[in-house]
Design an enzyme around this catalytic site. Structure first.
Site, mmCIF file in Angstrom:
data_model
loop_
_atom_site.group_PDB
_atom_site.id
_atom_site.type_symbol
_atom_site.label_atom_id
_atom_site.label_comp_id
_atom_site.label_asym_id
_atom_site.label_seq_id
_atom_site.Cartn_x
_atom_site.Cartn_y
_atom_site.Cartn_z
ATOM 1 N N LEU A 92 48.806 39.564 43.767
ATOM 2 C CA LEU A 92 49.941 39.796 44.670
ATOM 3 C C LEU A 92 50.084 38.643 45.671
ATOM 4 O O LEU A 92 51.151 38.461 46.245
ATOM 5 C CB LEU A 92 49.763 41.125 45.404
ATOM 6 C CG LEU A 92 49.782 42.368 44.488
ATOM 7 C CD1 LEU A 92 49.418 43.616 45.281
ATOM 8 C CD2 LEU A 92 51.156 42.522 43.828
ATOM 9 N N GLU A 134 38.851 41.366 43.475
ATOM 10 C CA GLU A 134 38.972 41.791 44.883
ATOM 11 C C GLU A 134 37.806 41.287 45.726
ATOM 12 O O GLU A 134 38.000 40.875 46.877
ATOM 13 C CB GLU A 134 39.071 43.318 44.983
ATOM 14 C CG GLU A 134 40.197 43.974 44.199
ATOM 15 C CD GLU A 134 41.548 43.326 44.377
ATOM 16 O OE1 GLU A 134 41.772 42.648 45.391
ATOM 17 O OE2 GLU A 134 42.392 43.485 43.466
HETATM 18 O O1 GNR Z 1 47.892 43.913 40.490
HETATM 19 C C1 GNR Z 1 46.996 43.153 40.098
HETATM 20 N N1 GNR Z 1 46.768 43.021 38.765
HETATM 21 C C2 GNR Z 1 45.672 42.379 38.231
HETATM 22 C C3 GNR Z 1 45.682 42.089 36.877
HETATM 23 C C4 GNR Z 1 44.600 41.460 36.287
HETATM 24 C C5 GNR Z 1 43.520 41.117 37.043
HETATM 25 C C6 GNR Z 1 43.486 41.376 38.404
HETATM 26 C C7 GNR Z 1 44.553 42.017 38.997
HETATM 27 S S1 GNR Z 1 44.506 42.379 40.685
HETATM 28 C C8 GNR Z 1 46.222 42.345 41.074
HETATM 29 C C9 GNR Z 1 46.453 42.784 42.510
HETATM 30 C C10 GNR Z 1 45.798 41.799 43.450
HETATM 31 O O2 GNR Z 1 46.261 40.728 43.711
HETATM 32 N N2 GNR Z 1 44.656 42.144 43.957
HETATM 33 O O3 GNR Z 1 43.994 41.303 44.764
HETATM 34 NI NI NI Z 2 44.625 39.317 44.152
#
Ligand code: GNR
Ligand code: NI
Length: 167
Positions: A92, A134
């Site tokens: 994001l 994360e």
């Molecule tokens: O929404 C998210 N989808 C995702 C897809 C594949 C691997 C990691 C992610 S995390 C991401 C949301 C985000 O930015 N979390 O930090």
């Molecule tokens: Ni992320």
């Protein structure tokens, strides 16, 4: 409840290492609730406090199809990693970019739940990838750091340009 603004790469605040949470207080519970709202609204499957400019070790995750399995991990620590897996990731904080990243296939994670209980889970598949993504945010790392410098610079220029257009 509140929707929180999400920082975008290359914002230097995304590089701030987050500090451990000393105690689960009302502030932490409110932050988690606001992060869930922000993540579901985006929509995304995970969100780290770093992304909403709060340098505390709090992440929220929900990989369920029906978005009914919220998981909040306070002070998450990856105790063990096993195997390797490649998955296409997005973030994001790096809108519109999807690239393949290699990570551990399985992780064992210890964290505090929102009710203050120390918990250990074993995760694999998408959950394992999401938790590693994360925890990276909490350490100031982004998935684009695993790409070549050339790709990362292209992404940086593209996002700086689209950012400039909304300013
Ligand atoms: O929404 C998210 N989808 C995702 C897809 C594949 C691997 C990691 C992610 S995390 C991401 C949301 C985000 O930015 N979390 O930090
Ligand atoms: Ni992320």
């Amino acid at each position: 409840m509140a929707l929180l603004p999400i920082l975008h790469f290359p914002d230097p605040r995304l590089r701030t290492p987050a500090a451990p949470v000393a105690e689960i207080t009302e502030q932490v519970r409110t932050l988690a609730a606001d992060m869930f709202e922000t993540m579901y609204h985006a929509p995304g499957i995970g969100l780290a406090a770093t992304q909403v400019n709060v340098p505390q070790r709090v992440i929220v995750v929900d990989i369920s199809r029906d978005k009914d399995q919220p998981l909040c991990l306070v002070n998450p620590e990856i105790l063990d990693k096993n195997g390797e897996e490649e998955m296409e990731e997005g973030c994001l904080s790096v809108p519109g970019v999807f690239e393949t990243v290699r990570r551990a296939e399985k992780v064992r994670v210890r964290y505090l739940s929102l009710d203050g209980r120390e918990t250990i889970i074993d995760a694999d598949g998408l959950l394992a990838v999401c938790i590693q993504h994360e925890v990276d945010h909490l350490d100031g790392r982004l998935f684009v750091d695993y790409l070549s410098t050339l790709k990362r610079n292209r992404i940086r220029r593209r996002l700086e340009k689209s950012q400039a257009e909304v300013l």
